[in-house]
Design a protein around this motif. Sequence first.
Motif, PDB file in Angstrom:
ATOM      1  N   ASN A   2       0.853  -1.185   0.000  1.00  0.00           N
ATOM      2  CA  ASN A   2       0.000   0.000   0.000  1.00  0.00           C
ATOM      3  C   ASN A   2       0.894   1.242   0.000  1.00  0.00           C
ATOM      4  OD1 ASN A   2      -2.751   1.085   0.138  1.00  0.00           O
ATOM      5  ND2 ASN A   2      -2.050   1.989   2.060  1.00  0.00           N
ATOM      6  N   GLU A  62      -3.607   0.942   5.170  1.00  0.00           N
ATOM      7  CA  GLU A  62      -3.660  -0.467   5.543  1.00  0.00           C
ATOM      8  C   GLU A  62      -2.704  -0.730   6.705  1.00  0.00           C
ATOM      9  OE1 GLU A  62      -3.066  -2.867   2.085  1.00  0.00           O
ATOM     10  OE2 GLU A  62      -4.929  -2.198   1.124  1.00  0.00           O
ATOM     11  N   ASN A  63      -2.525  -1.987   7.054  1.00  0.00           N
ATOM     12  CA  ASN A  63      -1.647  -2.336   8.182  1.00  0.00           C
ATOM     13  C   ASN A  63      -0.196  -1.968   7.914  1.00  0.00           C
ATOM     14  OD1 ASN A  63      -3.786  -3.388   9.682  1.00  0.00           O
ATOM     15  ND2 ASN A  63      -3.562  -5.426   8.760  1.00  0.00           N
ATOM     16  N   ASP A  64       0.215  -2.088   6.655  1.00  0.00           N
ATOM     17  CA  ASP A  64       1.595  -1.815   6.257  1.00  0.00           C
ATOM     18  C   ASP A  64       1.570  -0.790   5.137  1.00  0.00           C
ATOM     19  OD1 ASP A  64       4.259  -1.810   5.599  1.00  0.00           O
ATOM     20  OD2 ASP A  64       4.414  -3.977   5.263  1.00  0.00           O
ATOM     21  N   ASN A  65       2.198   0.383   5.347  1.00  0.00           N
ATOM     22  CA  ASN A  65       2.096   1.483   4.391  1.00  0.00           C
ATOM     23  C   ASN A  65       3.465   2.069   4.076  1.00  0.00           C
ATOM     24  OD1 ASN A  65      -1.042   1.944   4.594  1.00  0.00           O
ATOM     25  ND2 ASN A  65      -0.272   1.828   6.703  1.00  0.00           N
ATOM     26  N   PRO A 103       3.067   1.682  10.149  1.00  0.00           N
ATOM     27  CA  PRO A 103       1.817   0.951  10.355  1.00  0.00           C
ATOM     28  C   PRO A 103       0.613   1.882  10.262  1.00  0.00           C
ATOM     29  CG  PRO A 103       2.920   1.301  12.441  1.00  0.00           C
ATOM     30  CD  PRO A 103       3.855   1.800  11.382  1.00  0.00           C
ATOM     31  N   GLU A 104      -0.581   1.320  10.363  1.00  0.00           N
ATOM     32  CA  GLU A 104      -1.816   2.028  10.030  1.00  0.00           C
ATOM     33  C   GLU A 104      -2.002   3.346  10.778  1.00  0.00           C
ATOM     34  OE1 GLU A 104      -6.642   1.191   9.797  1.00  0.00           O
ATOM     35  OE2 GLU A 104      -5.250  -0.398  10.381  1.00  0.00           O
ATOM     36  N   GLU A 105      -2.005   3.316  12.114  1.00  0.00           N
ATOM     37  CA  GLU A 105      -2.326   4.518  12.862  1.00  0.00           C
ATOM     38  C   GLU A 105      -1.291   5.620  12.654  1.00  0.00           C
ATOM     39  OE1 GLU A 105      -5.162   5.203  14.332  1.00  0.00           O
ATOM     40  OE2 GLU A 105      -5.789   3.247  13.521  1.00  0.00           O
ATOM     41  N   LYS A 108      -1.779   7.319   9.290  1.00  0.00           N
ATOM     42  CA  LYS A 108      -2.873   8.291   9.304  1.00  0.00           C
ATOM     43  C   LYS A 108      -2.429   9.616   9.907  1.00  0.00           C
ATOM     44  CE  LYS A 108      -6.655   4.915   9.722  1.00  0.00           C
ATOM     45  NZ  LYS A 108      -7.710   4.398  10.632  1.00  0.00           N
TER      46      LYS A 108
END
Length: 394
Positions: A2, A62-65, A103-105, A108
């Motif tokens: 991603n 996603e979980n891995d970005n 990671p996701e958070e 963001k």
Amino acid sequence: MNIILFETDQRNCLLPLCYTRPVALLRTGILTILEKWKMRLSGNYSFKTVPYLKEKFPLRVENDNLLVSSHFCPTDQLVEAIAQLGFFQGIKYQGFPLAVRLPEEDAKMYPQVSTTIQWSDFAGELDLVRYVWDLNTVCESQIRLDFNLLTRGRKSVTPSPTNQIIAPENVFIEEGAKVECSVINASSGPVYIGKDAEIMEGSLVRGPFAMSEHAVLNMGTKVYGPVSIGPHCKVGGEVSHSILLGYSNKGHDGFLGHSILGEWCNIGAGTNVSNLKNSYDKVKVWSYPENKFIRTGLQFCGLIMGDHSKVGINTMFNTGTVVGVGCNVYGAGFPRQFVPSFSAGGGQGYKVQQLKSVFETAAQVMARRKSVFTDADQRLLTTIFEQSEVYRKF
């Protein structure tokens, strides 16, 4: 993987072109910045951009970005370095964050993250797009890089014998393209002619030059590279050191030099753009974030025009003119060197170009290219109209 193409506040130095799009959708060389990344690094792409653009250009996390800066044009060496990144590892170039894996958070919240990022420096050479005029500055090197990327291991369509071609090894013609009775000199740089594009009779082209799918050079067009013409553009007259992002027309006689046009623009017949001051001094250009004209350090700089703007016949533009989104420029005399978005008029004065008129014209223009002017497009232009009101002091 991603992949999120992120921007910094530097995007404001890329207005008015980035009023209507993320930085990654700007074109320099043959491809947009997004297309350059997609051809080198496979994955699902989305954009981390300003809030009002998210309806048309949503963010996917996603979980891995992998977050990659939209302000850089990729190279094979850079992609290899990015592929080695682990979580909370990043790469900088000349102090600018270039890429980071999160990671996701944290993705963001970036650039605010929960864990310290381990940064390393990229040692190679990269083309960086910080200001609008940078698109032209790096266009020649990007045409060469994109040409090699697009043509590697492929064979060009054989050109028609009606043409005179110098350095044919540097010319690549895609399937469906039409080129007849023209002179193409690729000795000074490659020439790329996209799928179903057309170069009409009597055209003179000197590379580096690129035209995307369904673009057209009208009869007798003169092109001095580096020039990049996006998809579905129609170009005529004399063009030098310029970029048309796509779906725009400069179909008649007149000069366009060291200029960048957004999408859905139209330049009237006989329009001329000055790209060099009589004094040969360096050119100043309007800066949106600084709300004043700033030095570019460039001796050559022409017209910068946002999407959905139109120009009447025989218009004359001074060196370093910036025209915003949704403008209608016409009349005698030179327009101002900064024409705010949604302005109508010229050297004799301006009034507000009302949204209803812009919407009606946009719908008709886009329908001619089998595109639809959507409700989302209306909301986007309405937001830009409101944001740009501060500049309309008529």
